[in-house]
Design an enzyme around this catalytic site. Structure first.
Site, mmCIF file in Angstrom:
data_model
loop_
_atom_site.group_PDB
_atom_site.id
_atom_site.type_symbol
_atom_site.label_atom_id
_atom_site.label_comp_id
_atom_site.label_asym_id
_atom_site.label_seq_id
_atom_site.Cartn_x
_atom_site.Cartn_y
_atom_site.Cartn_z
ATOM 1 N N MET A 81 7.897 44.756 -18.163
ATOM 2 C CA MET A 81 9.017 44.021 -17.589
ATOM 3 C C MET A 81 10.255 44.894 -17.406
ATOM 4 S SD MET A 81 8.737 40.421 -19.702
ATOM 5 C CE MET A 81 9.977 39.577 -18.706
ATOM 6 N N HIS A 82 11.195 44.392 -16.623
ATOM 7 C CA HIS A 82 12.590 44.865 -16.546
ATOM 8 C C HIS A 82 12.807 46.188 -15.803
ATOM 9 C CE1 HIS A 82 13.098 41.757 -19.528
ATOM 10 N NE2 HIS A 82 12.557 42.456 -20.485
ATOM 11 N N ASP A 240 4.203 41.120 -18.320
ATOM 12 C CA ASP A 240 3.179 41.330 -19.345
ATOM 13 C C ASP A 240 3.168 40.215 -20.390
ATOM 14 O OD1 ASP A 240 5.594 42.124 -20.507
ATOM 15 O OD2 ASP A 240 4.914 44.149 -21.000
#
Length: 499
Positions: A81-82, A240
């Protein structure tokens, strides 16, 4: 029989799973790629490596499973992520991707609160401004590399860039977008308010679709490079943790997951985005349509154990390191450990705090320290469960996955500390299985994700809390929480001495 593929684009490696209609993992392959760390606190990757390594493992999968690969119907994705991937008008990568574990953006997090307001950020995104999120990274680029932001036509998250390279279609989906700090998670749209206030053109945000959405087929070139059928359908996928929730059956109210890898996650299903946790835990859109999940994070969970092993037992297997912990009583003979090796996320968003052993005396053996490390990791995860319970959530069953689900004594320890039944699955692949389930759902194999979970996921063993140990851990947990309060100021003063 037909098949689907789940691709899990992790921080250190990409893993692909070939699964059949019965939910069996027929084959799995992985390849790793490096981090780029130019300075302390920086963490980047070359997106081209994600593409190269994924194509490699897909080709390997096809070559070693030709009969099954010819019957692959769909593919979907789970991803770290991110991360921030910037593309120009030709959809070319402008600079290396800045990852979730990059911590250069403390100033930008303060700027977000100063300009937008903390309460307004929480009202729109349901999450605090933390260094790991995507928006602070965009602001860092704006401030430090303005020429790169000026060149940007669209930004993507890591698995969305990988999917683009396999389809030539640009999209993001809600579960990953929720981790940018730019998504209004209840309206399920990019927040023009936040973007405008911070001088970010909302037009660089990609189109949004559901996690199970069909976004096209693989390109002719990808089919040629891998050997997969050109008819292979591609589905959007999920973050995820969202895919980990799907792959663990966290698809209805009352279900909670504990995942212990390098970091640790406690994740609980939410039917809507209306609850208020005041930013104490993360609140994201689920990979299941119109659902959500709340999540607490321990930054160095399994990493605390691997650090201890590398430092004090480098040449021993984990099984030897943990041998005998069942003979050590709860509380490790008066030894407490806080797993703050790299700061902490939940419930303390604190980049300065560091780990502690409290109560060391000359009678302690290495096995006491090992038990204390395992208990400390579990206490940290229990802080998230504590927050959920204080908000009125009932948590009586926790499904445990990851490294923490591979040790019998640790699983029992989780049951005792969480004071909840802990379940272990027969097959535990988490995010990769979740991605494959999204592909199976998208292909129409089942009419609900929950039906796939019922068919594919089976509990191997259940661990019940022992009342006496649970009561002892309740007292120890109270002491554990005090350690943060007592060491916070000391660690802040030690920052200038760290190299």
């Amino acid at each position: 029989m037909s098949y689907v593929i789940g691709v899990d684009l992790g921080t250190s490696a990409v893993k692909v799973l070939l699964m059949n209609r019965l939910g069996s993992v027929v084959a799995q392959y992985s390849e790793s790629y490096p981090l780029i760390q130019k300075k302390s606190g920086y963490s980047e990757q070359d997106p081209e490596q994600w593409v190269k390594k994924t194509l490699n493992v897909l080709k390997q999968l096809v070559q070693q499973n030709r009969e099954e690969a010819a019957k692959v119907e769909g593919i979907s994705f789970s991803g770290q992520m991110h991360g921030l991937v910037l593309l120009n008008e030709e959809n070319e990568v402008i600079r290396p991707a800045i990852l979730w574990n990059d911590t250069r953006t403390t100033k930008q997090c303060h700027d977000i609160y100063d300009v937008v307001g903390k309460e307004r950020v929480l009202a729109i995104t349901k999450n605090p401004a933390l260094e790991g999120f995507t928006l602070p990274k965009l602001l860092w680029v704006k401030e430090n590399e303005p020429e790169h932001l000026a060149e940007t036509s669209v930004f993507l998250l890591p698995k969305d860039y990988l999917r683009y390279r396999l389809t030539n279609q640009l999209h993001s989906e809600y579960s990953d977008a929720a981790g940018t700090l730019l998504l209004d998670i209840q309206k399920k749209e990019w927040s023009k308010e936040i973007a405008d206030k911070l001088g970010i053109d909302v037009a660089i945000c990609p189109p949004l679709v559901e996690s199970h959405a069909y976004v096209g087929t693989i390109t002719e070139q990808v089919a040629y490079d891998t050997g997969l059928p050109e008819s292979t359908k591609v589905f959007a996928g999920g973050a995820d943790n969202a895919c980990g929730a799907i792959g663990s059956g966290i698809l209805s109210e009352g279900k909670t997951m504990c995942s212990i890898g390098t970091s640790g996650v406690v994740l609980s299903f939410e039917e809507n985005g209306e609850k208020e946790f005041e930013g104490k835990v993360h609140y994201f859109n689920h990979g299941q349509e119109n659902a959500y999940y709340t999540m607490g994070v321990t930054l160095t969970a399994g990493h605390s154990l691997s650090w201890f092993k590398d430092t004090f037992a480098a040449n021993e297997p984990f099984e030897q390191l943990t041998a005998g912990i069942d003979k050590v009583p709860p509380g490790a003979n008066g030894l407490l450990f806080t797993p703050y090796l790299g700061g902490e996320r939940t419930p303390h968003a604190d980049s300065s705090i560091r780990a502690s052993f409290i109560g060391i005396d000359a009678s302690h053996k290495r096995v006491d320290f090992v038990r204390a490390v395992l208990e400390g990791i579990t206490f940290s995860l229990n802080e998230s469960i504590d927050i959920f319970r204080e908000a009125g959530k009932k948590i009586d069953t926790v499904l445990s996955i990851g490294g923490g689900a591979k040790n019998e004594e640790w699983l029992q320890m989780q049951a005792d500390i969480f004071n909840a039944k802990v379940e272990r699955l027969e097959t535990e692949q988490g995010p990769g299985v979740g991605a494959a389930m999204l592909a199976a759902f998208g292909c129409g194999w089942y009419d609900r994700l929950a039906n796939i979970a019922d068919e594919w996921l089976k509990v191997k063993k259940t661990y019940e809390p022992d009342p006496d140990r649970a009561e002892a851990y309740k007292q120890l947990f109270s002491l554990y929480k005090d350690v943060y309060k007592q060491t916070k100021s000391l660690n802040e003063q030690l920052v200038s001495f760290r190299k």
